[in-house]
Write an enzyme that holds these catalytic residues in place. Structure first.
Site, PDB file in Angstrom:
ATOM      1  N   LYS A  89     -26.840  -4.113  38.676  1.00 14.17           N
ATOM      2  CA  LYS A  89     -27.178  -5.440  38.598  1.00 14.17           C
ATOM      3  C   LYS A  89     -26.990  -6.080  37.273  1.00 14.17           C
ATOM      4  O   LYS A  89     -26.739  -6.769  37.555  1.00 14.17           O
ATOM      5  CB  LYS A  89     -28.078  -5.936  39.641  1.00 14.17           C
TER       6      LYS A  89
ATOM      7  N   LYS B 178     -20.357 -14.202  52.455  1.00 12.64           N
ATOM      8  CA  LYS B 178     -20.707 -15.944  51.853  1.00 12.64           C
ATOM      9  C   LYS B 178     -19.948 -16.285  50.846  1.00 12.64           C
ATOM     10  O   LYS B 178     -19.626 -17.012  50.561  1.00 12.64           O
ATOM     11  CB  LYS B 178     -22.106 -15.693  52.133  1.00 12.64           C
TER      12      LYS B 178
ATOM     13  N   LYS C  44     -15.039  -6.721  52.936  1.00 14.19           N
ATOM     14  CA  LYS C  44     -16.246  -6.882  54.242  1.00 14.19           C
ATOM     15  C   LYS C  44     -16.758  -8.757  53.851  1.00 14.19           C
ATOM     16  O   LYS C  44     -15.995  -9.222  53.600  1.00 14.19           O
ATOM     17  CB  LYS C  44     -17.478  -6.370  53.050  1.00 14.19           C
TER      18      LYS C  44
HETATM   19  P1  ATP Z   1     -22.900 -11.875  48.968  1.00 16.93           P
HETATM   20  O1  ATP Z   1     -20.994 -12.000  49.269  1.00 16.93           O
HETATM   21  O2  ATP Z   1     -23.526 -13.123  47.677  1.00 16.93           O
HETATM   22  O3  ATP Z   1     -22.884 -10.648  48.646  1.00 16.93           O
HETATM   23  P2  ATP Z   1     -22.821 -11.369  51.928  1.00 16.93           P
HETATM   24  O4  ATP Z   1     -21.713 -12.221  52.356  1.00 16.93           O
HETATM   25  O5  ATP Z   1     -23.164  -9.604  51.112  1.00 16.93           O
HETATM   26  O6  ATP Z   1     -23.329 -11.910  50.696  1.00 16.93           O
HETATM   27  P3  ATP Z   1     -25.911 -10.527  51.230  1.00 16.93           P
HETATM   28  O7  ATP Z   1     -26.961 -11.803  51.595  1.00 16.93           O
HETATM   29  O8  ATP Z   1     -25.791  -9.585  50.317  1.00 16.93           O
HETATM   30  O9  ATP Z   1     -24.852 -11.427  52.329  1.00 16.93           O
HETATM   31  O10 ATP Z   1     -26.415  -9.560  52.481  1.00 16.93           O
HETATM   32  C1  ATP Z   1     -27.111  -9.683  53.426  1.00 16.93           C
HETATM   33  C2  ATP Z   1     -27.487  -8.934  54.676  1.00 16.93           C
HETATM   34  O11 ATP Z   1     -26.256  -9.196  55.252  1.00 16.93           O
HETATM   35  C3  ATP Z   1     -27.361  -7.291  53.722  1.00 16.93           C
HETATM   36  O12 ATP Z   1     -28.774  -6.813  54.757  1.00 16.93           O
HETATM   37  C4  ATP Z   1     -25.637  -7.183  54.232  1.00 16.93           C
HETATM   38  O13 ATP Z   1     -25.595  -5.136  54.157  1.00 16.93           O
HETATM   39  C5  ATP Z   1     -25.913  -7.499  55.366  1.00 16.93           C
HETATM   40  N1  ATP Z   1     -24.338  -7.500  55.757  1.00 16.93           N
HETATM   41  C6  ATP Z   1     -23.137  -9.091  54.551  1.00 16.93           C
HETATM   42  N2  ATP Z   1     -22.657  -8.502  55.152  1.00 16.93           N
HETATM   43  C7  ATP Z   1     -22.218  -7.979  56.008  1.00 16.93           C
HETATM   44  C8  ATP Z   1     -20.901  -7.638  56.758  1.00 16.93           C
HETATM   45  N3  ATP Z   1     -19.756  -8.147  56.789  1.00 16.93           N
HETATM   46  N4  ATP Z   1     -20.959  -6.880  57.910  1.00 16.93           N
HETATM   47  C9  ATP Z   1     -22.231  -6.772  58.123  1.00 16.93           C
HETATM   48  N5  ATP Z   1     -23.527  -6.468  57.275  1.00 16.93           N
HETATM   49  C10 ATP Z   1     -23.015  -7.356  56.406  1.00 16.93           C
HETATM   50 MG    MG Z   2     -24.100  -8.363  49.772  1.00 23.57          MG
END
Ligand code: ATP
Ligand code: MG
Length: 334
Positions: free
Chosen positions: A116, A202, A199
């Protein structure tokens, strides 16, 4: 000892199907499977959120959005204890006490800080460096017996156990319970609708890449209709999808939504093309997400009720935390 699970999630907005199937739904399952004498504590890690660049207005909005989403997805705040970390000052207090126990050498080994902070180690906040100590406080405060951890969090839980062991030894007490990891049941990993190798996230600039939990039925159906796929029919086994990432993802989403394995999905859909499979998937997604969206709208219309539920959760958490915090002060001679 009765089972006690503690788990936190960072408050973010823009939640999507991946967040639901990969994270929030696991909380709902833990809550539903918890024996009557056990307890689930789920918190919004708002104190962790301020260790990186923070926009206060956005954070406040994201906290509400996340809380509303969690409840909408099935966390029952009368059964589980759902609260904001910042509303339970004992987290911060115990973190400071544990800062006297944690060693700089231990924190220096944390790979997540290295990732990070990247090349900007000197410019990273002290909070980002000490973050795993706050995480230790988050779980030790409640005498957690079990903590769900993904691959990236294993090291931090190990640290929490090291801190607990040293604190107990240094003070000649057996104050802290050593929490055991729970590896969440094969959490679904949902990929982008535009690229089966990335993946669903968001932060993807394309809104078409993800299904937001706030999308209405027509939007969900349209996104699935336009999702990247291929011209071949579905095979009978997942092994045959090895070189078809988009097809594998759509089958995987169907399986996660239906609560079955991808092979079971293929057993009923083999031979179909995406012209037939996509509408079936859309129907299932809408069926699952519509009630979530409806509950989310209810909280949007009544933020005071949401705040009341969070205040109630925080009050219950403070009560559970108080004896351990008091014992920690006393054990240190404070
Ligand atoms: P960023 O792109 O900012 O990392 P993100 O969409 O990955 O955002 P996070 O806030 O990092 O979302 O993740 C919140 C939770 O959702 C975590 O437990 C993460 O493992 C899970 N998660 C995020 N994206 C996925 C995905 N595509 N499939 C399964 N689990 C997910
Ligand atoms: Mg993430």
């Amino acid at each position: 000892m009765a089972m006690r699970i503690v788990s936190g999630i960072q408050p973010t907005g823009n939640l999507h199907l991946g967040n639901y199937l990969g994270a929030i739904r696991n909380w709902v399952r833990m809550q539903d499977e918890m024996p009557a004498d056990g307890e689930c504590l789920f918190f919004l890690a708002d104190l962790h959120a301020i260790t990186v660049h923070n926009d206060p207005v956005l954070l406040a909005a994201n906290i509400r959005e996340m809380a509303a989403t969690i409840i909408a997805c099935g966390i029952d705040p009368t059964r589980a204890i759902l609260f904001r970390q910042a509303h339970v000052p004992a987290h911060t207090e115990l973190c400071w006490l544990l800062n006297g126990t944690a060693r700089i050498g231990w924190l220096n080994r944390m790979t997540q800080f290295k990732e990070k902070s990247g090349k900007n180690r000197e410019g990273a906040s002290v909070g980002l460096f000490a973050y795993p100590v706050l995480q230790a406080a988050d779980v030790l405060l409640y005498q957690a017996t079990h903590v769900p951890v993904g691959e990236d969090q294993k090291q931090h839980l190990e640290l929490a156990r090291d801190i607990a062991t040293k604190f107990n030894a240094d003070t000649g007490s057996d104050l802290f319970t050593l929490p055991e990891p729970i590896i969440p049941p094969a959490a679904a990993r949902i990929m982008s609708l535009r690229d089966g190798t990335a993946k669903m996230s968001k932060s993807d600039p394309s809104d078409a890449s993800r299904i937001a939990l706030t999308d209405d039925a027509d939007t969900i159906a349209a996104k699935i209709r336009k999702a990247k796929s291929d011209a071949d029919a579905l095979p009978a086994t997942v092994a045959e999808l090895a070189d078809r990432p988009e097809a594998r993802n759509l089958v995987g989403i169907y399986a996660a939504l239906a609560g079955v394995t991808p092979d079971q999905v293929l057993a009923t859909h083999a031979g179909k093309g995406f012209g037939a499979f996509k509408p079936a998937l859309a129907e299932l997604a809408v069926e699952t997400l519509s009630p979530i969206r409806a509950r989310l709208e209810t909280f949007r219309a009544d933020p005071a009720e949401l705040d009341r539920l969070l205040a109630d959760g925080a009050a219950r958490a403070r009560t559970l935390a108080a004896p351990t915090l008091a014992s920690a002060y006393a054990a240190l001679g404070l």
